[in-house]
Scaffold this motif. Structure first.
Motif, PDB file in Angstrom:
ATOM      1  N   LEU A 192      -1.106  27.776 -38.397  1.00 14.31           N
ATOM      2  CA  LEU A 192      -0.327  28.843 -39.153  1.00 14.31           C
ATOM      3  C   LEU A 192       0.855  29.263 -38.685  1.00 14.31           C
ATOM      4  N   TYR A 209      -6.752  27.045 -32.906  1.00  8.56           N
ATOM      5  CA  TYR A 209      -6.021  25.930 -33.393  1.00  8.56           C
ATOM      6  C   TYR A 209      -5.285  26.479 -34.578  1.00  8.56           C
ATOM      7  N   LEU A 210      -6.226  26.843 -35.626  1.00 11.82           N
ATOM      8  CA  LEU A 210      -5.726  27.235 -36.961  1.00 11.82           C
ATOM      9  C   LEU A 210      -4.673  28.337 -36.916  1.00 11.82           C
ATOM     10  N   SER A 211      -4.975  29.370 -36.017  1.00 10.45           N
ATOM     11  CA  SER A 211      -3.756  30.170 -35.873  1.00 10.45           C
ATOM     12  C   SER A 211      -2.484  29.447 -35.368  1.00 10.45           C
ATOM     13  N   ARG A 244       0.823  -1.169   0.039  1.00 11.22           N
ATOM     14  CA  ARG A 244       0.036   0.039  -0.136  1.00 11.22           C
ATOM     15  C   ARG A 244       0.772   1.310  -0.173  1.00 11.22           C
ATOM     16  N   GLN A 256      -6.296  23.489 -25.106  1.00 16.27           N
ATOM     17  CA  GLN A 256      -7.475  22.834 -25.687  1.00 16.27           C
ATOM     18  C   GLN A 256      -8.547  23.940 -25.287  1.00 16.27           C
ATOM     19  N   THR A 257      -8.789  24.747 -26.058  1.00 16.35           N
ATOM     20  CA  THR A 257     -10.034  25.807 -25.615  1.00 16.35           C
ATOM     21  C   THR A 257     -11.311  25.266 -26.362  1.00 16.35           C
ATOM     22  N   GLY A 258     -11.092  24.608 -27.284  1.00 18.39           N
ATOM     23  CA  GLY A 258     -12.080  24.203 -28.217  1.00 18.39           C
ATOM     24  C   GLY A 258     -12.675  25.404 -29.218  1.00 18.39           C
ATOM     25  N   ASN A 259     -11.726  26.276 -29.366  1.00 17.42           N
ATOM     26  CA  ASN A 259     -12.078  27.454 -30.351  1.00 17.42           C
ATOM     27  C   ASN A 259     -11.091  26.936 -31.787  1.00 17.42           C
ATOM     28  N   VAL A 260     -11.798  26.700 -32.792  1.00 15.48           N
ATOM     29  CA  VAL A 260     -11.199  26.315 -34.053  1.00 15.48           C
ATOM     30  C   VAL A 260     -10.159  27.262 -34.560  1.00 15.48           C
ATOM     31  N   GLN A 261     -10.358  28.418 -34.370  1.00 13.99           N
ATOM     32  CA  GLN A 261      -9.589  29.501 -35.004  1.00 13.99           C
ATOM     33  C   GLN A 261      -8.334  29.569 -34.207  1.00 13.99           C
ATOM     34  N   ARG A 264      -3.255  20.729 -21.563  1.00 10.82           N
ATOM     35  CA  ARG A 264      -4.784  20.717 -21.395  1.00 10.82           C
ATOM     36  C   ARG A 264      -5.179  22.253 -21.625  1.00 10.82           C
ATOM     37  N   LYS A 294       1.905   5.811  -7.846  1.00  9.93           N
ATOM     38  CA  LYS A 294       1.649   7.168  -8.024  1.00  9.93           C
ATOM     39  C   LYS A 294       2.335   8.262  -8.586  1.00  9.93           C
TER      40      LYS A 294
END
Lengths: 664, 132
Positions: free
Chosen positions: A650, A645-647, A613, A638-643, A635, A621
């Motif tokens: 680029l 990510y694309l930036s 234990r 990872q905002t969820g905003n596609v733009q 993490r 652990k």
């Protein structure tokens, strides 16, 4: 395969099938449970008797089927039926049938009756396999199946703490002996190049064993565990937390007898080594005397019987130590019958009185009138136990004493006379003690005085009927068969001789009289000190098993101890004096084992738990922690905003392009 | 015609498209910007095919492929946008962030967190061992 062998193969197979179908159909078809419990055992009894009749005192019937070509020592599914096996199988099947019939009433309302009956059948099948088989590996299978069935059956009332502890203890202690036993079996097979019992005994007789002492001692460990001999006997008294029919079957007639039976089958291995015989004799002597003293101090009626079983098994082990397996088998047979009888009648008594405590019974008047069948059959059983002529116990015990005397005179081949003397003296002393505790049990149970015992009406017929069925062989078996039985076995005369008979019976009677005297002496104390407690819901229509379970569960609460009760009105207490407390606890052997073995093991388990234990787990652990932190950082992107990510894409492309341009 | 004209035009178109994809909020406008970028590439392909005098005309062939795929893509894209709009009442690409990381450690959303919290996972382990 001859007809005898085919019939013999059916004998263990039927209870096995009964068990299998019982387990499968128990829930779905409750109507089939009782027939499936009783009929296979009954049929087995008939078939076993038929096999015995066909087999007769003639040649051994052998039939074998090669089970596995192992490459070295082959394993055969072998039947080998000689006189020993034939008669023991009849005993086993008889007791199993009686127990199954008895259980129908005893556990009539038990919700776990289907599985209980099936396990009893499985147990019977395993024991019959052990009796009939001619191959040590197959024997070992039966041997271990019995062990696990014993675990389940002892733990039948698993709601009570005592039963849980007892079942684990029974399993572990017998397993402790089984490990050396297994090694011993392998050692024997290595020398004999066969697991067949016949081959091994031939090798042993011819002096072909390289280390007979080591082999025999390894086997003895397993035998001591299974047959409850000192120092591995401690599981048996605790195993009384199981239902009474289980005690009658497992702890009187069958499983505990398996060890003795095995030694008898392999006796040439033991006689090849004087040291092994001496160890066996010492073991049996300590067992006999110790258990006799302990039985005098027990308060639980079944524990008295348990200790007496240990003592009687000591007699059998003693007979084997002096090289006489006929006497051992004779005593095994008669003991199996009368001890099953005693246990079953004890079950009736516990139901009728609502307690398993002898102290409580001795404060109860009129118990004898309530259960006359149990009283009479118990009297018969106890008289047989105390070897009062002409009951069967007398003849079988005298045959053991006669064999010991024979060996003491130096007339037995391979057996040192000191071994004979040890067994003889211990046997005589035990006869005295046996007479004593048998009398004490009877007096406390049926000659008590005080308020009337509760009226439970008549005990059910299956229970009392079985008692009388068993009472017949308990009375007559010894006297009728001691002349003819040797033909079936090794042709050693078994009849009592004058000296040992007079001495043994005399000592037994002395024991009876001394306890009677002590009983009178303490009667005043018994009247003055009221003690004892009775189970509350002990009505007539309550299932007997329930009364017993409750009695076991409350014993510790009432008397402060599972085994003993400090009762001034107990003749055993007067006779044992300062020894009483120690004897009540089995000479504190359990406490010693607890300190020596249980506590270190528990401490080691605690250490392992700590290491697992707190040490190993910390590393695991930690190893997971670093990626976790890294992941938390990544993490964030990872905002969820596609733009976004694309930036980033680029920017990456531009960086790469610049790098390529600069690089080239 | 010199190659630089179509190339500069394509670059400008691509830059406009890129700006639209990265900066516009309305999903339909983003899709239109994507079309602009694709067509900038088409222009480049045709111009370079001509300038290289490729006998197989692989640039033109590839342009036809791109046009087809762009048509399919815009169809799909508009369908998705339509569905998103019906579900959420908005086609604003800033608000459609359902694929964002929830910000909790792994496995945290399934209820039984095996390694989330040492205070709650120890009893769980013990229970598992007791029932085993």
């Amino acid at each position: 395969m001859t007809l005898t062998a085919s019939l013999a193969a059916l004998v263990p197979a039927l209870p096995f099938l009964g068990a299998a179908f019982g387990l499968l159909l128990g829930r779905r078809a409750p109507g089939f449970v009782r027939p499936l419990a009783v009929l296979p055992a009954l049929t087995s009894l008939v078939l076993a008797a038929l096999v015995a009749a066909r087999q007769g005192p003639g040649q051994t019937t052998d039939a074998a089927h090669r089970l596995t070509p192992t490459g070295s020592v082959p394993i055969d599914l072998a039947l080998s039926i000689d006189g020993f096996g034939a008669v023991i199988a009849v005993l086993v099947a008889l007791v199993a049938t009686c127990v199954q019939i008895y259980s129908v009433s005893y556990l009539r309302d038990d919700p776990r009756y289907p599985s209980y009956a099936a396990v009893v059948n499985l147990f019977t099948a395993a024991m019959l396999l052990v009796v009939y088989t001619g191959d040590l590996m197959v024997l070992l299978v039966g041997w271990e199946v019995m062990g696990i069935c014993s675990y389940f059956l002892v733990g039948h009332y698993w709601e009570t703490e005592a039963a849980r502890a007892a079942s684990v203890k029974a399993f572990l202690v017998t397993k402790l002996g089984d490990v050396p036993f297994l090694i011993g079996v392998f050692a024997l097979a290595a020398d004999a190049h066969s697991f067949r019992i016949g081959d091994i005994t031939t090798t042993a007789t011819g002096g072909g064993l390289h280390h007979p002492t080591v082999d025999a001692l390894l086997l003895l460990a397993g035998v001591a565990g299974k047959s409850a001999q000192f120092p591995l006997h401690t599981w048996l008294p605790d195993a009384m937390a199981g239902p009474t029919p289980v005690s009658a079957l497992i702890h009187a007639a069958t499983m505990v007898a398996a060890g003795i039976y095995l030694v008898a089958r392999l006796l040439p291995v033991f006689t090849a080594s004087a040291a092994a015989l001496a160890v066996l004799a010492a073991m049996s002597a300590v067992t006999m005397i110790g258990s006799g003293l302990a039985a005098l101090a027990q308060d639980d009626i079944k524990r008295v019987l348990a200790y007496s079983t240990i003592g009687q098994l000591g007699y059998m082990a003693g007979a084997l130590a002096v090289g006489n397996r006929d006497a051992a088998m004779f005593h095994l047979l008669s003991h199996g019958v009368f001890k099953a009888l005693l246990f079953l009648s004890a079950g009736v008594v516990i139901h009728a009185s609502g307690t398993n405590s002898l102290t409580a019974m001795s404060r109860m008047g009129g118990l004898a009138r309530r259960v006359p069948d149990a009283m009479w059959t118990m009297a018969i059983g106890l008289a047989a136990l105390a070897a009062i002529p002409p009951l069967s116990g007398f003849f079988s015990k005298e045959s053991v004493l006669r064999a010991a005397e024979h060996a003491a005179a130096g007339d037995t081949l391979h057996v040192p006379s000191a071994v004979g003397w040890t067994v003889l003296v211990a046997g005589m002393l035990t006869a005295l003690l046996t007479g004593g505790y048998a009398t004490r049990l009877f007096l406390l149970a049926f000659r008590g005085s005080g308020p009337e015992a509760p009226d439970h009406g008549r005990q059910p017929l299956p229970m009392t009927g079985v008692l009388w069925v068993l009472a017949v062989p308990a009375v007559a078996f010894g006297g009728l068969t001691y002349r003819r039985l040797p033909d079936w076995l090794d042709k050693v005369p078994l009849g009592p001789t004058l000296t040992t008979a007079v001495l043994g019976t005399g000592l037994s009677l002395v024991g009876v009289l001394v306890v009677l005297g002590a009983w009178r002496a303490v009667s005043e104390a018994r009247r003055q000190v009221p003690m004892g407690a009775v189970v509350e819901n002990a009505d007539a229509d309550v299932e007997p098993a329930l009364v017993e379970a409750e009695a076991i569960a409350t014993h510790t609460r009432v008397y402060g101890d599972i085994a003993a009760a400090d009762d001034p009105g107990d003749p055993g207490r007067l006779l044992l004096g300062p020894l009483h407390a120690a004897a009540g606890h089995g000479f504190r052997l359990d406490a010693a084992y607890h300190t020596l073995f249980v506590r270190p093991v528990l401490a080691a388990a605690g250490l392992v738990r700590f290491l697992d234990r707190d040490v190993v787990e910390t590393w695991v652990k930690g190893a997971a922690g670093a990626p976790n932190l890294l992941g938390a950082a990544v993490r964030k992107a990872q905002t969820g905003n596609v733009q976004t990510y694309l930036s980033a894409l680029l920017a990456g492309a531009v960086v790469l392009a610049v790098l390529v341009a600069v690089g080239s | 015609m010199h190659l630089v004209y179509p190339a500069v035009l394509a670059s400008l178109l691509f830059a406009v498209g890129l700006y639209g994809v990265l900066a516009r909020r309305n999903a339909i406008l983003v899709l239109m910007s994507v079309e602009l970028m694709l067509n900038a590439v088409n222009l480049d392909l045709v111009a370079f095919d001509r300038w290289l005098s490729d006998s197989l005309h692989s640039g033109q062939a590839l342009t036809l492929f791109t046009i087809t795929i762009a048509a399919a893509e815009i169809g799909l894209g508009l369908a998705i946008v339509l569905l998103v709009y019906r579900n959420r009442g908005t086609a604003d690409i800033d608000r459609v962030t359902g694929l964002a990381d929830p910000g909790r450690p792994l496995g945290g959303d399934s209820g039984g967190a095996p390694d989330s919290d040492p205070a709650t996972d120890t009893p769980d382990d013990e229970k598992a061992e007791a029932t085993a």
